[in-house]
Scaffold this motif. Structure first.
Motif, PDB file in Angstrom:
ATOM      1  N   VAL A  21       0.862  -1.177   0.000  1.00  0.00           N
ATOM      2  CA  VAL A  21       0.000   0.000   0.000  1.00  0.00           C
ATOM      3  C   VAL A  21       0.901   1.230   0.000  1.00  0.00           C
ATOM      4  CG1 VAL A  21      -0.256  -0.240   2.530  1.00  0.00           C
ATOM      5  CG2 VAL A  21      -1.845   1.216   1.282  1.00  0.00           C
ATOM      6  N   GLN A  22       0.541   2.193  -0.823  1.00  0.00           N
ATOM      7  CA  GLN A  22       1.336   3.415  -0.931  1.00  0.00           C
ATOM      8  C   GLN A  22       0.420   4.608  -0.721  1.00  0.00           C
ATOM      9  OE1 GLN A  22       3.370   3.898  -4.716  1.00  0.00           O
ATOM     10  NE2 GLN A  22       4.777   5.385  -3.825  1.00  0.00           N
ATOM     11  N   ASN A  23       0.698   5.372   0.324  1.00  0.00           N
ATOM     12  CA  ASN A  23      -0.155   6.513   0.684  1.00  0.00           C
ATOM     13  C   ASN A  23      -1.637   6.135   0.695  1.00  0.00           C
ATOM     14  OD1 ASN A  23       2.090   8.211   0.902  1.00  0.00           O
ATOM     15  ND2 ASN A  23       2.089   8.548  -1.309  1.00  0.00           N
ATOM     16  N   GLY A  24      -1.934   4.993   1.291  1.00  0.00           N
ATOM     17  CA  GLY A  24      -3.323   4.560   1.448  1.00  0.00           C
ATOM     18  C   GLY A  24      -3.914   3.857   0.234  1.00  0.00           C
ATOM     19  N   GLN A  25      -3.153   3.791  -0.872  1.00  0.00           N
ATOM     20  CA  GLN A  25      -3.649   3.136  -2.090  1.00  0.00           C
ATOM     21  C   GLN A  25      -3.076   1.724  -2.184  1.00  0.00           C
ATOM     22  OE1 GLN A  25      -5.739   4.147  -4.642  1.00  0.00           O
ATOM     23  NE2 GLN A  25      -6.224   5.853  -3.260  1.00  0.00           N
ATOM     24  N   TYR A  26      -3.959   0.724  -2.177  1.00  0.00           N
ATOM     25  CA  TYR A  26      -3.475  -0.655  -2.258  1.00  0.00           C
ATOM     26  C   TYR A  26      -3.085  -1.034  -3.681  1.00  0.00           C
ATOM     27  CZ  TYR A  26      -4.018  -1.860   2.565  1.00  0.00           C
ATOM     28  OH  TYR A  26      -3.826  -1.921   3.911  1.00  0.00           O
ATOM     29  N   ALA A  27      -2.099  -1.922  -3.769  1.00  0.00           N
ATOM     30  CA  ALA A  27      -1.692  -2.464  -5.070  1.00  0.00           C
ATOM     31  C   ALA A  27      -2.831  -3.315  -5.635  1.00  0.00           C
ATOM     32  CB  ALA A  27      -0.428  -3.304  -4.898  1.00  0.00           C
ATOM     33  N   SER A  28      -2.719  -3.717  -6.893  1.00  0.00           N
ATOM     34  CA  SER A  28      -3.734  -4.566  -7.528  1.00  0.00           C
ATOM     35  C   SER A  28      -3.806  -5.891  -6.777  1.00  0.00           C
ATOM     36  CB  SER A  28      -3.339  -4.842  -8.973  1.00  0.00           C
ATOM     37  OG  SER A  28      -2.163  -5.630  -9.003  1.00  0.00           O
ATOM     38  N   SER A  29      -4.929  -6.605  -6.908  1.00  0.00           N
ATOM     39  CA  SER A  29      -5.069  -7.825  -6.099  1.00  0.00           C
ATOM     40  C   SER A  29      -4.030  -8.882  -6.475  1.00  0.00           C
ATOM     41  CB  SER A  29      -6.490  -8.373  -6.181  1.00  0.00           C
ATOM     42  OG  SER A  29      -6.790  -8.705  -7.500  1.00  0.00           O
ATOM     43  N   SER A  30      -3.617  -8.946  -7.730  1.00  0.00           N
ATOM     44  CA  SER A  30      -2.579  -9.926  -8.085  1.00  0.00           C
ATOM     45  C   SER A  30      -1.242  -9.535  -7.465  1.00  0.00           C
ATOM     46  CB  SER A  30      -2.465 -10.062  -9.605  1.00  0.00           C
ATOM     47  OG  SER A  30      -2.092  -8.839 -10.173  1.00  0.00           O
ATOM     48  N   LYS A  31      -0.967  -8.240  -7.439  1.00  0.00           N
ATOM     49  CA  LYS A  31       0.275  -7.740  -6.825  1.00  0.00           C
ATOM     50  C   LYS A  31       0.241  -8.004  -5.313  1.00  0.00           C
ATOM     51  CE  LYS A  31       4.116  -5.628  -7.405  1.00  0.00           C
ATOM     52  NZ  LYS A  31       5.087  -6.139  -8.374  1.00  0.00           N
ATOM     53  N   VAL A  32      -0.915  -7.739  -4.691  1.00  0.00           N
ATOM     54  CA  VAL A  32      -1.062  -7.960  -3.250  1.00  0.00           C
ATOM     55  C   VAL A  32      -0.791  -9.428  -2.922  1.00  0.00           C
ATOM     56  CG1 VAL A  32      -2.775  -8.079  -1.382  1.00  0.00           C
ATOM     57  CG2 VAL A  32      -2.603  -6.014  -2.785  1.00  0.00           C
ATOM     58  N   LYS A  33      -1.331 -10.324  -3.739  1.00  0.00           N
ATOM     59  CA  LYS A  33      -1.106 -11.766  -3.533  1.00  0.00           C
ATOM     60  C   LYS A  33       0.370 -12.113  -3.618  1.00  0.00           C
ATOM     61  CE  LYS A  33      -5.190 -14.250  -4.999  1.00  0.00           C
ATOM     62  NZ  LYS A  33      -5.860 -14.738  -6.199  1.00  0.00           N
ATOM     63  N   GLN A  34       1.003 -11.545  -4.636  1.00  0.00           N
ATOM     64  CA  GLN A  34       2.433 -11.801  -4.848  1.00  0.00           C
ATOM     65  C   GLN A  34       3.259 -11.297  -3.655  1.00  0.00           C
ATOM     66  OE1 GLN A  34       3.617  -9.938  -8.599  1.00  0.00           O
ATOM     67  NE2 GLN A  34       5.707  -9.845  -7.797  1.00  0.00           N
ATOM     68  N   ILE A  35       2.894 -10.132  -3.134  1.00  0.00           N
ATOM     69  CA  ILE A  35       3.658  -9.552  -2.017  1.00  0.00           C
ATOM     70  C   ILE A  35       3.401 -10.336  -0.728  1.00  0.00           C
ATOM     71  CG2 ILE A  35       3.893  -7.506  -0.556  1.00  0.00           C
ATOM     72  CD1 ILE A  35       3.291  -5.830  -3.116  1.00  0.00           C
ATOM     73  N   THR A  36       2.144 -10.681  -0.466  1.00  0.00           N
ATOM     74  CA  THR A  36       1.841 -11.359   0.803  1.00  0.00           C
ATOM     75  C   THR A  36       2.378 -12.794   0.800  1.00  0.00           C
ATOM     76  OG1 THR A  36      -0.381 -11.841  -0.003  1.00  0.00           O
ATOM     77  CG2 THR A  36      -0.143  -9.951   1.457  1.00  0.00           C
ATOM     78  N   ALA A  37       2.667 -13.342  -0.367  1.00  0.00           N
ATOM     79  CA  ALA A  37       3.250 -14.687  -0.439  1.00  0.00           C
ATOM     80  C   ALA A  37       4.649 -14.735   0.179  1.00  0.00           C
ATOM     81  CB  ALA A  37       3.306 -15.159  -1.892  1.00  0.00           C
ATOM     82  N   HIS A  38       5.259 -13.570   0.388  1.00  0.00           N
ATOM     83  CA  HIS A  38       6.586 -13.538   1.025  1.00  0.00           C
ATOM     84  C   HIS A  38       6.497 -13.709   2.540  1.00  0.00           C
ATOM     85  CE1 HIS A  38       8.785 -12.088  -2.504  1.00  0.00           C
ATOM     86  NE2 HIS A  38       7.816 -11.219  -2.708  1.00  0.00           N
TER      87      HIS A  38
END
Ligand code: ADP
Ligand code: MG
Length: 247
Positions: free
Chosen positions: A68-85
């Motif tokens: 999330v950048q300044n309150g704006q969340y990344a796209s859902s595919s990006k969010v999935k990719q990031i949370t997989a870490h």
């Protein structure tokens, strides 16, 4: 470069401001213990990093990528990719009661990755061995002690090969004689250079294993330092008052 960067995080539940402009970062392989009074926002902060809560403002960057950048969340595919870490371990284990220990470990990798069953199975065996519970692979969680359940939960979190493990009071629900076996596994992970953020009441663990201890109160990050600095020579009155109550 920091592996976790939290910048100006803000989160409210209704009128209650739970995170007030929280900023900090975690370096790769660092073990950070987070301490602070109950209700100070520690779980909310950890859950926000794992994307189990959405914040109202601020930024979270994991390995250089904005969740999330300044309150704006990344796209859902990006969010999935990031949370997989990231893997998370909860106070109440959150094992699936209707699945055996082995199936608890194998479920997410089967659903998410579609890896060959044999590969998933051997990885589960390796991780159960690592936490000393290979002999419990085929039992149901109800047959395990709290300490064993939490070790299964840690093995389960490791199944997805996370780079970061987040722990929310992993020993708070355990009888005192069972905390040691869980802390031992966490200590081993720290020695293997896993990046870990651990919300904990275990001052012994914080002192012995953490590289840095961070104190939160009333939704604010108050101060952090080496265990020696923070626990023995706190700078802020609120930290001193908290430590006087718990040490
Ligand atoms: P901590 O982990 O430090 O005890 P939490 O992050 O759990 O603190 O909670 C901070 C505050 O936010 C508390 O007052 C708690 O009651 C409130 N809170 C937490 N989760 C929710 C929620 N889902 N809805 C409403 N209030 C919440
Ligand atoms: Mg909490």
């Amino acid at each position: 470069m920091a592996i976790i960067e939290v910048m100006n995080l803000k989160k409210s539940f209704g009128a209650l401001e739970v995170l007030k402009d929280v900023s900090f970062s975690v370096e790769p392989s660092e073990v950070v213990a987070v301490i602070g009074p109950s209700g100070s926002g520690k779980s909310t902060m950890l859950r926000s990093i794992a994307h189990l809560e959405e914040v109202d403002g601020g930024s979270i960057r994991i390995s250089g990528e904005y969740l999330v950048q300044n309150g704006q969340y990344a796209s859902s595919s990006k969010v999935k990719q990031i949370t997989a870490h990231m893997g998370m371990v909860f106070q109440h284990f959150n094992l699936f009661p209707h699945l055996t220990v082995r199936s608890n470990l194998e479920l997410a990798p089967k659903l998410v990755r579609g890896l060959p069953a044999e590969e998933i199975r051997s990885k589960a065996s390796v991780l159960l061995e690592k936490v000393g519970l290979l002999d419990k692979a085929d039992v149901y969680p109800s047959h395990l002690s709290g300490g064993q359940k939490q070790r299964v939960a840690i093995a389960r979190a490791l199944m997805m090969s996370p780079e970061i493990l987040l722990f929310d009071e992993p020993t708070s629900a355990l009888d005192p004689e069972l905390t040691g076996e869980v802390l031992q596994v966490m200590k081993q992970l720290a020695e293997e250079r896993m990046t870990m953020v651990v919300v904990t009441h275990e001052m012994g663990f914080a002192r012995e294993v953490a590289d840095r201890v961070m104190f939160m109160a009333d939704g604010e990050f108050i101060e952090s330092g080496t265990p020696e600095q923070l626990l023995s020579r706190p700078q802020h009155e609120r930290t001193k008052a908290f430590l006087n109550r718990v040490l």
